[in-house]
Design a protein around this motif. Structure first.
Motif, mmCIF file in Angstrom:
data_model
loop_
_atom_site.group_PDB
_atom_site.id
_atom_site.type_symbol
_atom_site.label_atom_id
_atom_site.label_comp_id
_atom_site.label_asym_id
_atom_site.label_seq_id
_atom_site.Cartn_x
_atom_site.Cartn_y
_atom_site.Cartn_z
ATOM 1 N N SER A 1 1.121 -1.508 -0.078
ATOM 2 C CA SER A 1 -0.427 0.196 -0.051
ATOM 3 C C SER A 1 0.685 1.906 0.172
ATOM 4 N N PHE A 2 0.722 2.612 -1.202
ATOM 5 C CA PHE A 2 1.610 3.373 -0.714
ATOM 6 C C PHE A 2 0.646 4.377 -1.857
ATOM 7 N N ASN A 3 1.436 5.964 -1.971
ATOM 8 C CA ASN A 3 0.363 6.568 -2.843
ATOM 9 C C ASN A 3 0.806 7.311 -4.116
ATOM 10 N N LYS A 4 1.295 5.708 -5.395
ATOM 11 C CA LYS A 4 0.396 5.712 -6.338
ATOM 12 C C LYS A 4 1.149 7.166 -7.223
ATOM 13 N N HIS A 5 0.425 8.413 -6.721
ATOM 14 C CA HIS A 5 0.335 9.569 -7.399
ATOM 15 C C HIS A 5 0.939 10.084 -7.076
ATOM 16 N N LEU A 6 1.067 10.396 -5.893
ATOM 17 C CA LEU A 6 2.031 11.363 -5.192
ATOM 18 C C LEU A 6 3.876 10.213 -6.110
ATOM 19 N N ALA A 7 4.239 8.902 -5.533
ATOM 20 C CA ALA A 7 4.942 8.462 -5.662
ATOM 21 C C ALA A 7 5.290 8.781 -7.118
ATOM 22 N N LEU A 8 4.540 8.547 -8.328
ATOM 23 C CA LEU A 8 4.820 8.724 -9.882
ATOM 24 C C LEU A 8 4.938 10.433 -10.458
ATOM 25 N N GLY A 9 4.350 11.178 -9.535
ATOM 26 C CA GLY A 9 4.061 12.470 -9.520
ATOM 27 C C GLY A 9 6.099 13.082 -8.837
ATOM 28 N N VAL A 10 6.488 12.747 -8.023
ATOM 29 C CA VAL A 10 8.151 12.231 -7.505
ATOM 30 C C VAL A 10 8.947 12.025 -8.819
ATOM 31 N N ALA A 11 8.171 10.747 -8.881
ATOM 32 C CA ALA A 11 9.296 10.507 -10.437
ATOM 33 C C ALA A 11 9.442 10.929 -11.819
ATOM 34 N N VAL A 12 8.119 11.717 -12.276
ATOM 35 C CA VAL A 12 8.264 12.716 -12.693
ATOM 36 C C VAL A 12 9.515 13.420 -13.346
ATOM 37 N N PRO A 13 9.803 14.441 -12.264
ATOM 38 C CA PRO A 13 11.516 15.399 -12.334
ATOM 39 C C PRO A 13 12.426 14.582 -12.711
ATOM 40 N N VAL A 14 12.415 13.818 -11.810
ATOM 41 C CA VAL A 14 13.643 12.824 -11.223
ATOM 42 C C VAL A 14 14.028 11.798 -12.836
ATOM 43 N N VAL A 15 13.219 11.448 -13.351
ATOM 44 C CA VAL A 15 13.658 11.131 -14.561
ATOM 45 C C VAL A 15 13.832 11.686 -15.708
ATOM 46 N N ILE A 16 13.177 12.993 -15.943
ATOM 47 C CA ILE A 16 13.467 13.946 -16.604
ATOM 48 C C ILE A 16 14.975 14.368 -16.764
ATOM 49 N N SER A 17 15.438 14.437 -15.731
ATOM 50 C CA SER A 17 16.695 15.041 -14.630
ATOM 51 C C SER A 17 17.170 14.279 -15.579
ATOM 52 N N SER A 18 17.202 12.940 -14.652
ATOM 53 C CA SER A 18 18.925 11.847 -15.129
ATOM 54 C C SER A 18 18.283 11.938 -16.871
#
Length: 455
Positions: free
Chosen positions: A403-420
């Motif tokens: 159980s975790f907040n999928k929307h929050l995790a996905l929102g955090v992953a987006v800028p990380v992926v773009i930066s990488s």
């Protein structure tokens, strides 16, 4: 006590031949009266071998022992008949001397070739350049010159005479420097006080003068044939030079073609004439030297041999020299105009290269801008697909019971992926720029090394 034993010394291998060289062409001894015939034939190596075999055949016909060695200069005494054969660079000379010619009113009725077997002379290999008869006659010391001249003129078929009194008046020399009805030239030596050795030297000088005179003149027809074409090329080259000096638009390829054609013709003429013109100068110097050795005095009313040669031969030699110098000058002028044309073409090519480089630079900038645009789009596309993959992974983990907040995790992953993705793209871009810089530095270093080597 002087030691005369020098057998232990080491001698140069050419020492003996160098001593003999000074005696290889001795002067002849010619008595008075005598009948002499002299021929000079141009011959190559094969013809010279045939000439020697033909000479051996003559000895067999005359019943004498044939010579076995083909020497540079050889004399063969056959009783009242003497043969002298000399080999030169371009020609071979034959001198036939008849000592017991019967006395006749005409000194040329019997000649040096009279004792030869019928048909032998006609089959002599080579091309005849010089052929003349030289008659040596005794002349009374007190003989009246006025009475002698009409008689001498009749011997030369009424032709205009050239005469002189060489060796301080010890003899009279007469000639016409023309071919007579028998296709031979004629010289007459009237001996007054000369010994046999002096007569031999005088006759030898006259034979060499006539031979070298004709060998000198061989180049004159060649010079005359070259002169009109040289004048035409000179005008053509002057017109090309004027067109270049006026500037404007010209057809470089057409002009270079004309220059190449002229250069080829000039080099062809030089190849055909260089040796001949050089030989002409050498033969002319020999003629002048032999003329000086005559030490002539003038016979009243007649040109001397030296005066005749100076008046007729020297202009011919100057003509050959002038044509040779024109060929050299034409070759140099064509080279200079060709250099100017090559410089003009190189400047034109450099201007075209500069325009091409400028055009390439503009295209490179456009390509760079397009590349940056493509890189931005690539970052967006890669990030989009990467975020989609991360979303699938998160859905799988969430469905498995975590159980975790999928929307929050996905929102955090987006800028990380773009930066990488952006950082990875920049790193690859810098890597290729570094490789290009290294290659450029290496090319500059090679160019500098080549310039230093060329200096």
């Amino acid at each position: 006590m002087i030691n005369d034993d020098i057998t232990g010394l080491q001698f140069h291998p050419l020492r003996d031949s160098l001593y003999e060289e000074m005696h290889s062409r001795p002067f002849q001894v010619i008595p008075s009266p005598a009948r002499v015939s002299h021929l000079a034939l141009m011959a190559d190596d094969i013809q010279r071998v045939s000439q020697f075999e033909h000479l051996q055949e003559l000895f067999e016909i005359l019943g004498a022992t044939p010579p076995t060695t083909d020497e540079v200069c050889a004399e063969y005494d056959l009783g009242a008949f003497r043969i002298r054969r000399e080999k030169h660079l371009e020609f071979t000379t034959y001198t036939f001397i008849h000592f017991d010619a019967p006395p006749r009113s005409d000194p040329f009725a019997s000649t040096g070739v009279t004792p030869l077997p019928s048909g032998w002379l006609e089959r002599l290999p080579g091309q005849v350049v010089t052929a003349f008869h030289l008659s040596v006659e005794d002349s009374g010391k007190s003989e009246d010159e006025k009475l002698m001249l009409p008689r001498v003129k009749s011997y030369f078929e009424g032709m205009r005479l050239v005469g002189s009194s060489p060796q301080q008046g010890d003899a009279r020399v007469w000639t016409s420097f023309r071919l007579h009805s028998d296709h031979f030239g004629r010289f007459l030596i009237c001996n007054k006080r000369m010994s046999d050795s002096q007569l031999g030297r005088l006759a030898q000088r006259l034979m060499e003068i006539e031979t070298y005179r004709l060998m000198t003149l061989i180049a004159l027809p060649l010079a005359r044939a070259c002169a009109p074409d040289l004048a035409k090329m000179d005008r053509q080259l002057a017109a090309l030079t004027q067109r270049l000096s006026e500037g404007g638009v010209i057809d470089e390829q057409a002009i270079l073609g004309e220059l190449t054609d002229m250069a080829a013709r000039v080099e062809d003429y030089r190849a055909k004439t260089t040796f001949r013109f050089t030989a002409t100068q050498a033969y002319h110097e020999l003629v002048l030297k032999r003329l000086a050795e005559l030490r002539e005095d003038e016979v009243s009313g007649h040109l001397t041999v030296t005066e005749f040669m100076t008046r007729r031969l020297t202009p011919a030699v100057r003509t050959c020299q002038s044509v040779g110098e024109r060929l050299e000058d034409m070759s140099k002028r064509i080279d200079r105009v060709s250099d100017m044309m090559r410089t003009r073409v190189e400047l034109s090519i450099q201007a075209q290269n500069q325009q091409l480089l400028a055009s390439m630079d503009r295209r490179s900038k456009i390509q760079l801008m397009m590349q940056h645009t493509v890189e931005g789009l690539s970052v967006a596309a890669i990030s989009y697909y990467s975020v989609g993959l991360i979303k699938l992974v998160m859905d799988a983990i969430y469905d498995s019971g975590v159980s975790f907040n999928k929307h929050l995790a996905l929102g955090v992953a987006v800028p990380v992926v773009i930066s990488s993705v952006w950082l990875a793209t920049r790193k690859i871009h810098k890597h290729f720029l570094a490789l290009a810089k290294e290659q450029r530095d290496a090319d500059l270093a090679d160019e500098k090394a080549r310039k230093e080597v060329s200096k």
